[in-house]
Design a protein around this motif. Structure first.
Motif: not given
Length: 212
Positions: A62, A66, A70, A126-127, A130
């Motif tokens: 993770e 991530f 960013s 979560r991916y 995004q």
């Protein structure tokens, strides 16, 4: 001067290595302790259970992914470049970390606690979120949007990458996730976006990006 690896890091590294070299085999704490060169009691001083060791690896995944995502969002303005780099990042990470990739596909979690599988599922959710956000911003900032609903488009992109990762594990790491990806990406993008009504934006370039 090289910083000495902590015992906790050694344990996680050993677990990742065993996942890579022993596909299909259940890893016991006894085997892991032997790999690290310590007693089982020493393992439990750093991790109260094997599940916590797997959680440590998931946390590493993770944080690595991530943090880089960013950076990509700061470096790239165009949706196609963002999507390509975000997806290529995942492919490259799994290719470089075969053992850990078995956790992402669930292959290494058979017989383990449901909490671990749920956390991996949350990572992929979560991916995908995004990717959805990137596609939504494309309409606002570039005057383009996918030719299908955003949720479906984001799922298509992630499912394509997940399929390549599953092939990697199924082939026992012989079929590389990034193999031919640069040839396939322009085909995926062909017709993927359309201009929004009244937009004067130029057609989006579909050039490949080799580095992430």
């Amino acid at each position: 001067m090289t910083k000495k690896m902590s015992r906790r890091q050694q344990i996680l590294q050993a677990l990742a290595h065993m996942l890579e070299v022993s596909p299909g085999e259940r890893i016991t704490t006894a085997r892991l302790a032997k790999e690290v060169g310590v007693s089982e009691a020493a393992l439990y001083r750093h991790f109260p259970s094997k599940s916590k060791m797997f959680e440590g690896l998931i946390q590493f995944i993770e944080e690595t992914l991530f943090t880089r995502v960013s950076m990509i969002l700061k470096e790239e303005d165009q949706a196609t470049a963002r999507c390509e780099k975000i997806l290529t990042l995942l492919l490259t990470f799994t290719e470089r970390n075969p053992g850990i990739t078995r956790i992402l596909t669930g292959d290494a979690l058979a017989g383990e606690t449901e909490r671990l599988r749920a956390r991996v599922a949350q990572l992929f959710d979560r991916y995908e979120t995004q990717l959805k956000q990137t596609l939504r911003e494309a309409e606002l900032q570039e005057g383009i949007r996918p030719t299908m609903p955003v949720a479906i488009a984001a799922n298509l992109l992630l499912a394509t990458v997940e399929g390549r990762i599953c092939q990697f594990v199924r082939s026992e790491f012989k079929r590389k996730p990034t193999e031919n990806w640069q040839d396939q990406w322009p085909v995926i993008m062909n017709g993927f976006f359309k201009q929004t009504a009244g937009s004067q934006s130029a057609p989006l370039a579909q050039t490949g990006t080799k580095n992430v």
